[in-house]
Scaffold this motif. Structure first.
Motif, PDB file in Angstrom:
ATOM      1  N   GLU A  69     -76.406  29.449  46.754  1.00  0.00           N
ATOM      2  CA  GLU A  69     -75.563  30.627  46.984  1.00  0.00           C
ATOM      3  C   GLU A  69     -74.117  30.217  47.252  1.00  0.00           C
ATOM      4  O   GLU A  69     -73.176  30.881  46.788  1.00  0.00           O
ATOM      5  CB  GLU A  69     -76.102  31.448  48.165  1.00  0.00           C
ATOM      6  CG  GLU A  69     -77.382  32.214  47.872  1.00  0.00           C
ATOM      7  CD  GLU A  69     -78.613  31.312  47.812  1.00  0.00           C
ATOM      8  OE1 GLU A  69     -78.519  30.143  48.252  1.00  0.00           O
ATOM      9  OE2 GLU A  69     -79.652  31.779  47.301  1.00  0.00           O
ATOM     10  N   VAL A  70     -73.935  29.126  48.005  1.00  0.00           N
ATOM     11  CA  VAL A  70     -72.580  28.654  48.291  1.00  0.00           C
ATOM     12  C   VAL A  70     -71.893  28.215  47.000  1.00  0.00           C
ATOM     13  O   VAL A  70     -70.705  28.472  46.787  1.00  0.00           O
ATOM     14  CB  VAL A  70     -72.602  27.505  49.324  1.00  0.00           C
ATOM     15  CG1 VAL A  70     -71.201  26.947  49.540  1.00  0.00           C
ATOM     16  CG2 VAL A  70     -73.181  27.991  50.654  1.00  0.00           C
ATOM     17  N   GLU A  71     -72.640  27.541  46.128  1.00  0.00           N
ATOM     18  CA  GLU A  71     -72.079  27.106  44.848  1.00  0.00           C
ATOM     19  C   GLU A  71     -71.595  28.306  44.044  1.00  0.00           C
ATOM     20  O   GLU A  71     -70.564  28.236  43.365  1.00  0.00           O
ATOM     21  CB  GLU A  71     -73.130  26.330  44.039  1.00  0.00           C
ATOM     22  CG  GLU A  71     -73.458  24.960  44.594  1.00  0.00           C
ATOM     23  CD  GLU A  71     -72.484  23.908  44.093  1.00  0.00           C
ATOM     24  OE1 GLU A  71     -71.428  24.268  43.563  1.00  0.00           O
ATOM     25  OE2 GLU A  71     -72.805  22.716  44.237  1.00  0.00           O
ATOM     26  N   ARG A  72     -72.328  29.411  44.110  1.00  0.00           N
ATOM     27  CA  ARG A  72     -71.943  30.602  43.348  1.00  0.00           C
ATOM     28  C   ARG A  72     -70.673  31.235  43.885  1.00  0.00           C
ATOM     29  O   ARG A  72     -70.007  31.994  43.191  1.00  0.00           O
ATOM     30  CB  ARG A  72     -73.090  31.624  43.344  1.00  0.00           C
ATOM     31  CG  ARG A  72     -74.196  31.275  42.367  1.00  0.00           C
ATOM     32  CD  ARG A  72     -75.094  32.470  42.095  1.00  0.00           C
ATOM     33  NE  ARG A  72     -75.935  32.773  43.243  1.00  0.00           N
ATOM     34  CZ  ARG A  72     -77.140  32.253  43.437  1.00  0.00           C
ATOM     35  NH1 ARG A  72     -77.647  31.387  42.570  1.00  0.00           N
ATOM     36  NH2 ARG A  72     -77.848  32.579  44.494  1.00  0.00           N
ATOM     37  N   THR A  73     -70.354  30.935  45.144  1.00  0.00           N
ATOM     38  CA  THR A  73     -69.112  31.458  45.719  1.00  0.00           C
ATOM     39  C   THR A  73     -68.041  30.366  45.743  1.00  0.00           C
ATOM     40  O   THR A  73     -67.159  30.385  46.594  1.00  0.00           O
ATOM     41  CB  THR A  73     -69.351  31.978  47.150  1.00  0.00           C
ATOM     42  OG1 THR A  73     -69.783  30.897  47.993  1.00  0.00           O
ATOM     43  CG2 THR A  73     -70.390  33.088  47.161  1.00  0.00           C
ATOM     44  N   GLN A  74     -68.124  29.429  44.792  1.00  0.00           N
ATOM     45  CA  GLN A  74     -67.202  28.296  44.787  1.00  0.00           C
ATOM     46  C   GLN A  74     -65.753  28.750  44.702  1.00  0.00           C
ATOM     47  O   GLN A  74     -64.850  28.122  45.265  1.00  0.00           O
ATOM     48  CB  GLN A  74     -67.507  27.368  43.609  1.00  0.00           C
ATOM     49  CG  GLN A  74     -66.713  26.072  43.599  1.00  0.00           C
ATOM     50  CD  GLN A  74     -67.005  25.191  44.798  1.00  0.00           C
ATOM     51  OE1 GLN A  74     -68.157  24.915  45.111  1.00  0.00           O
ATOM     52  NE2 GLN A  74     -65.969  24.738  45.480  1.00  0.00           N
ATOM     53  N   GLY A  75     -65.492  29.856  43.991  1.00  0.00           N
ATOM     54  CA  GLY A  75     -64.121  30.362  43.914  1.00  0.00           C
ATOM     55  C   GLY A  75     -63.585  30.721  45.281  1.00  0.00           C
ATOM     56  O   GLY A  75     -62.433  30.403  45.618  1.00  0.00           O
ATOM     57  N   ALA A  76     -64.415  31.386  46.097  1.00  0.00           N
ATOM     58  CA  ALA A  76     -63.995  31.742  47.452  1.00  0.00           C
ATOM     59  C   ALA A  76     -63.818  30.498  48.309  1.00  0.00           C
ATOM     60  O   ALA A  76     -62.872  30.397  49.104  1.00  0.00           O
ATOM     61  CB  ALA A  76     -65.017  32.679  48.088  1.00  0.00           C
TER      62      ALA A  76
END
Length: 228
Positions: free
Chosen positions: A88-95
């Motif tokens: 999940e953290v990887e998917r929010t890499q932009g943030a």
């Protein structure tokens, strides 16, 4: 003192947030490298605290990380978060990248002001401010057995935004106009430059007239004459 640009509670909160997001980037790299939980925690701590520790050792101050338990706990919290939720953290890499850029802007400002408070000159203070912002990332890459991103031509500008922010702070000190507003402007400038560099893939130039891929492969490949 120059460092008291913000109230202690605001300064502490900003520091913890910056440390936390830097720790996430370290923990994510550890997961990609298939480190165990101890390795993830070490890389998170080093990424988050390395730049500040280096600065404090240079100026002869007691490292902030040893004076406040929160500075150690924030990277551990990031470790737990990434350990269990790294997809999940990887998917929010932009943030995460955006927060990392914000930490870069904040730390180049606080690093410069703290170095000047401890008696360094303006140039040395700006250099140490830049080191505060990028030092943790350099240590992270070294421990992960990678060429530091700071030195790689194929990575978006990282040190340059920190240098710009630190230089702005040094100039504000020089002309006695350093205030919460101007220091915030310096942090925002570094932050925006980093975001633009990531968006447009701005990179520093390599050596003049550098031959590209063929020359790189020649440098990286072993010398056939040295083979046994």
């Amino acid at each position: 003192m120059l460092q008291q640009l913000f109230s202690p509670s605001v300064q502490h909160t900003l520091d913890i947030v910056g440390i936390f997001v830097f720790a996430i980037s370290g923990a994510l790299l550890a997961v990609r490298k298939n480190f165990d939980v101890f390795g993830i925690a070490v890389l998170a701590e080093v990424t988050a605290l390395g730049g500040g520790l280096f600065r404090d050792l240079v100026i002869g101050a007691t490292p902030a990380a040893f004076a406040d338990l929160g500075y150690f706990l924030a990277p551990l919290l990031a470790t737990v978060l990434v350990f269990f939720l790294h997809p999940e953290v990887e998917r929010t890499q932009g943030a995460v990248n955006a927060f990392d850029a914000a930490g870069l802007g904040l730390f180049c400002v606080t690093g410069t002001t703290k170095a000047y408070d401890y008696g360094l000159g303006l140039t040395a203070s700006a250099v140490l401010g830049m080191a505060t912002a990028v030092g943790g990332g350099v240590l992270r890459d070294i421990l992960a057995n990678e060429v530091p991103s700071l030195l790689r031509w194929d990575r978006d500008l990282y040190a340059v935004p920190a240098i710009v922010g630190a230089a702005m702070v040094a100039l504000c000190i020089r002309y006695e106009v350093l205030t919460p507003l101007t220091s915030g402007l310096a942090a925002v400038t570094a932050f925006v430059l980093r975001l633009l560099a990531m968006h447009y893939h701005w990179r520093a130039p390599r050596a003049w007239n550098r031959r590209s891929r063929v020359a790189e492969e020649d440098l990286l490949s072993p010398d056939p004459s040295s083979a046994g």
